[in-house]
Design a protein around this motif. Structure first.
Motif, PDB file in Angstrom:
ATOM      1  N   ALA A 201       0.500  -1.202   0.044  1.00 29.73           N
ATOM      2  CA  ALA A 201      -0.024   0.034  -0.014  1.00 29.73           C
ATOM      3  C   ALA A 201       1.080   1.312  -0.041  1.00 29.73           C
ATOM      4  N   LYS A 202       0.278   2.374  -0.425  1.00 29.57           N
ATOM      5  CA  LYS A 202       0.900   3.702  -0.553  1.00 29.57           C
ATOM      6  C   LYS A 202       0.722   4.511   0.622  1.00 29.57           C
ATOM      7  N   LYS A 203       1.503   4.623   1.566  1.00 27.61           N
ATOM      8  CA  LYS A 203       1.453   5.457   2.690  1.00 27.61           C
ATOM      9  C   LYS A 203       0.299   5.316   3.415  1.00 27.61           C
ATOM     10  N   GLU A 204      -0.371   6.358   3.928  1.00 30.28           N
ATOM     11  CA  GLU A 204      -1.372   6.269   4.869  1.00 30.28           C
ATOM     12  C   GLU A 204      -2.581   5.330   4.393  1.00 30.28           C
ATOM     13  N   THR A 205      -2.481   5.009   3.065  1.00 28.16           N
ATOM     14  CA  THR A 205      -3.903   4.331   2.675  1.00 28.16           C
ATOM     15  C   THR A 205      -3.693   2.872   3.116  1.00 28.16           C
ATOM     16  N   ALA A 206      -2.577   2.441   3.683  1.00 26.32           N
ATOM     17  CA  ALA A 206      -2.440   1.116   4.445  1.00 26.32           C
ATOM     18  C   ALA A 206      -3.142   0.969   5.573  1.00 26.32           C
ATOM     19  N   TYR A 207      -3.646   2.199   6.222  1.00 24.14           N
ATOM     20  CA  TYR A 207      -4.500   1.939   7.554  1.00 24.14           C
ATOM     21  C   TYR A 207      -5.603   1.312   6.980  1.00 24.14           C
ATOM     22  N   MET A 208      -6.378   1.434   5.987  1.00 26.47           N
ATOM     23  CA  MET A 208      -7.610   0.780   5.600  1.00 26.47           C
ATOM     24  C   MET A 208      -7.087  -0.515   4.754  1.00 26.47           C
ATOM     25  N   PHE A 209      -6.183  -0.568   4.000  1.00 30.60           N
ATOM     26  CA  PHE A 209      -5.888  -1.948   3.316  1.00 30.60           C
ATOM     27  C   PHE A 209      -5.529  -2.893   4.152  1.00 30.60           C
ATOM     28  N   ALA A 210      -4.864  -2.411   5.350  1.00 37.04           N
ATOM     29  CA  ALA A 210      -4.474  -3.548   6.157  1.00 37.04           C
ATOM     30  C   ALA A 210      -5.798  -4.365   6.769  1.00 37.04           C
ATOM     31  N   ASP A 211      -6.603  -3.648   6.869  1.00 36.19           N
ATOM     32  CA  ASP A 211      -8.078  -4.427   7.514  1.00 36.19           C
ATOM     33  C   ASP A 211      -8.358  -5.483   6.693  1.00 36.19           C
ATOM     34  N   ILE A 212      -7.923  -5.567   5.374  1.00 34.46           N
ATOM     35  CA  ILE A 212      -8.474  -6.671   4.620  1.00 34.46           C
ATOM     36  C   ILE A 212      -7.676  -8.090   5.290  1.00 34.46           C
ATOM     37  N   MET A 213      -6.276  -7.738   5.333  1.00 31.37           N
ATOM     38  CA  MET A 213      -5.589  -8.877   5.985  1.00 31.37           C
ATOM     39  C   MET A 213      -6.069  -9.131   7.402  1.00 31.37           C
ATOM     40  N   VAL A 214      -6.364  -8.149   8.221  1.00 34.14           N
ATOM     41  CA  VAL A 214      -7.091  -8.622   9.398  1.00 34.14           C
ATOM     42  C   VAL A 214      -8.251  -9.698   9.182  1.00 34.14           C
ATOM     43  N   ALA A 215      -9.500  -9.068   8.390  1.00 30.25           N
ATOM     44  CA  ALA A 215     -10.514  -9.841   8.140  1.00 30.25           C
ATOM     45  C   ALA A 215      -9.949 -11.342   7.737  1.00 30.25           C
ATOM     46  N   VAL A 216      -9.036 -11.280   6.498  1.00 30.87           N
ATOM     47  CA  VAL A 216      -8.961 -12.729   6.193  1.00 30.87           C
ATOM     48  C   VAL A 216      -8.248 -13.718   7.326  1.00 30.87           C
ATOM     49  N   HIS A 217      -7.703 -13.075   8.153  1.00 30.92           N
ATOM     50  CA  HIS A 217      -7.221 -13.727   9.376  1.00 30.92           C
ATOM     51  C   HIS A 217      -8.048 -14.079  10.215  1.00 30.92           C
ATOM     52  N   GLU A 218      -8.988 -13.358  10.342  1.00 36.46           N
ATOM     53  CA  GLU A 218     -10.211 -13.521  11.516  1.00 36.46           C
ATOM     54  C   GLU A 218     -11.158 -14.739  10.747  1.00 36.46           C
ATOM     55  N   SER A 219     -11.204 -14.770   9.429  1.00 40.85           N
ATOM     56  CA  SER A 219     -12.082 -15.881   8.785  1.00 40.85           C
ATOM     57  C   SER A 219     -11.752 -17.279   9.186  1.00 40.85           C
ATOM     58  N   SER A 220     -10.279 -17.226   9.006  1.00 35.87           N
ATOM     59  CA  SER A 220      -9.706 -18.711   9.318  1.00 35.87           C
ATOM     60  C   SER A 220      -8.381 -18.492   9.754  1.00 35.87           C
ATOM     61  N   PRO A 221      -8.031 -18.364  11.129  1.00 33.05           N
ATOM     62  CA  PRO A 221      -6.757 -18.205  11.820  1.00 33.05           C
ATOM     63  C   PRO A 221      -5.387 -19.233  11.455  1.00 33.05           C
ATOM     64  N   GLU A 222      -6.283 -20.461  11.320  1.00 35.34           N
ATOM     65  CA  GLU A 222      -5.452 -21.890  11.001  1.00 35.34           C
ATOM     66  C   GLU A 222      -5.398 -22.100   9.430  1.00 35.34           C
ATOM     67  N   ALA A 223      -5.928 -21.098   8.629  1.00 30.59           N
ATOM     68  CA  ALA A 223      -5.515 -21.502   7.193  1.00 30.59           C
ATOM     69  C   ALA A 223      -4.139 -21.437   6.778  1.00 30.59           C
ATOM     70  N   ASP A 224      -3.832 -22.232   5.623  1.00 28.00           N
ATOM     71  CA  ASP A 224      -2.728 -22.090   5.119  1.00 28.00           C
ATOM     72  C   ASP A 224      -2.474 -21.051   4.267  1.00 28.00           C
ATOM     73  N   ILE A 225      -2.330 -19.718   4.908  1.00 29.09           N
ATOM     74  CA  ILE A 225      -2.184 -18.611   4.404  1.00 29.09           C
ATOM     75  C   ILE A 225      -0.987 -17.634   4.933  1.00 29.09           C
ATOM     76  N   ARG A 226       0.016 -17.386   4.061  1.00 27.67           N
ATOM     77  CA  ARG A 226       1.128 -16.467   4.692  1.00 27.67           C
ATOM     78  C   ARG A 226       0.901 -14.913   4.331  1.00 27.67           C
ATOM     79  N   TYR A 227       1.461 -14.165   5.334  1.00 22.42           N
ATOM     80  CA  TYR A 227       1.079 -12.714   5.248  1.00 22.42           C
ATOM     81  C   TYR A 227       2.312 -12.056   5.096  1.00 22.42           C
ATOM     82  N   TYR A 228       2.311 -11.112   4.059  1.00 22.57           N
ATOM     83  CA  TYR A 228       3.418 -10.001   3.605  1.00 22.57           C
ATOM     84  C   TYR A 228       2.969  -8.673   3.769  1.00 22.57           C
TER      85      TYR A 228
END
Length: 354
Positions: A201-228
């Motif tokens: 993400a570009k600078k402060e826009t990451a404050y909202m784009f990061a929420d998508i990472m949070v939502a995916v993790h909440e959907s299945s914390p044990e899923a075979d997913i890596r985060y960058y």
């Protein structure tokens, strides 16, 4: 290329860079309506914006006296720590010497003049108009100036080849329906498919784009997913603070992503991110922020979920083979002045479907 669609303003780019440099007050040396919308938005982010409000008389006789008065008023009234004087088309046409006005005003606040106007086809000229005097004043190092030049060239190249500047005109689009894309994403996760979630993400826009990472993790914390995530501790002062805030926010949700670069490096990380995708061989990848930074040769055979905030980015992403493209409308105004991760429409859609 001769664009026939609206493009970002170099004056506005200079204003945003003034904010990133730690200026808490900027003076637009031009008419009161110049860059009105962005000036108001930036005041939500801690940058007080004043204007010399040049009119017919100053267009003829010059506006240096007006600028000197506003500089003195700014110092006496607001006691700023740093001031940026930002040029406009009017100040350029009438040949204003903004540095002389700063000297002659008698102020003691550190101040720089950003000699810029809107007649540039690329808004990175506005960024450089801010960074060069900042380096001359010792606000940033020569090494950081050179780094910023490299990053701007890289980001510009991405926009020209795969972004919103790749065609003379691109039809704006809201992208896919979010509940359809979110439903398919949850199907992939539920089926045990291997996935990546990449924040680029570009600078402060990451404050909202990061929420998508949070939502995916909440959907299945044990899923075979890596985060960058591009949340390394590099860049101008505000960029580093934002990265730290978002890292802390992700950690609070039990996410500690592998760091790929900094929030101002979104435009030069494409090959590195592409190599991560190729090495991991995922079934699907979610890329939030600037997904078009990744060259298409790296994403062949991967089901791509791309989240952007640019309605004119939808068509180019589909052109390079991204199957699911969604747009976070009005993301930028919602991420100004915030200091923690904020909810995204796509993230909330994922949560609603759980």
């Amino acid at each position: 290329m001769q664009y026939i669609q609206p493009r970002p303003s170099s004056i506005v780019a200079a204003l945003y860079t003034a904010r990133d440099l730690g200026c808490d007050l900027a003076i637009l040396h031009g008419p009161s309506g110049c860059s009105f919308k962005h000036a108001r938005l930036l005041e939500e982010d801690g940058l007080r914006v004043l204007t010399t409000s040049l009119g017919d008389n100053e267009f003829i006789f010059g506006g240096q006296d007006a600028l000197e008065r506003v500089l003195r008023y700014a110092e006496e009234t607001f006691s700023p720590s740093r001031i940026a004087v930002v040029g406009t088309c009017v100040s350029m046409i009438i040949g204003e010497d903004m540095e002389a006005a700063i000297r002659d005003s008698g102020i003691h606040t550190p101040a720089i003049a950003m000699d810029i106007h809107a007649g540039f086809r690329e808004n990175i000229d506005g960024v450089m108009a801010a960074l060069r005097p900042a380096a001359d004043a010792g606000w940033i190092s020569v090494e950081e100036l050179d780094r910023q030049k490299r990053l701007l060239i890289g980001a510009n190249e991405v926009e020209r080849t795969r972004g919103a500047a790749c065609k003379p005109y691109i039809e704006p689009s809201r992208g896919d329906l979010k509940h359809i894309a979110a439903g398919r994403l949850l199907e992939c996760i539920g089926a045990g498919k291997k996935g990546l979630v990449i924040l680029n993400a570009k600078k402060e826009t990451a404050y909202m784009f990061a929420d998508i990472m949070v939502a995916v993790h909440e959907s299945s914390p044990e899923a075979d997913i890596r985060y960058y995530a591009n949340l390394s501790d590099l860049g101008l002062a505000k960029v580093r603070r934002d990265a730290e805030n978002i890292r802390n926010g992700l950690k609070a949700h039990d996410i500690e992503p592998i760091l790929t670069g900094a929030l101002d490096e979104y435009g030069v990380l494409g090959d590195a991110l592409g190599e991560i995708i190729q090495k991991a061989k995922p079934d699907f990848a979610v890329v939030a922020g600037v997904p078009h930074a990744i060259p298409p040769q790296y994403t062949e055979g991967v089901e791509m979920f791309s989240i952007t905030n640019g309605p004119r980015q939808v068509e180019p992403l589909r052109d390079i083979g991204h199957q699911h493209v969604v747009v976070e409308i009005d993301l930028h105004p919602k991420t100004l002045g915030v200091h923690e991760i904020v909810a995204s429409e796509f993230g909330e859609t994922i949560r609603s479907l759980l």
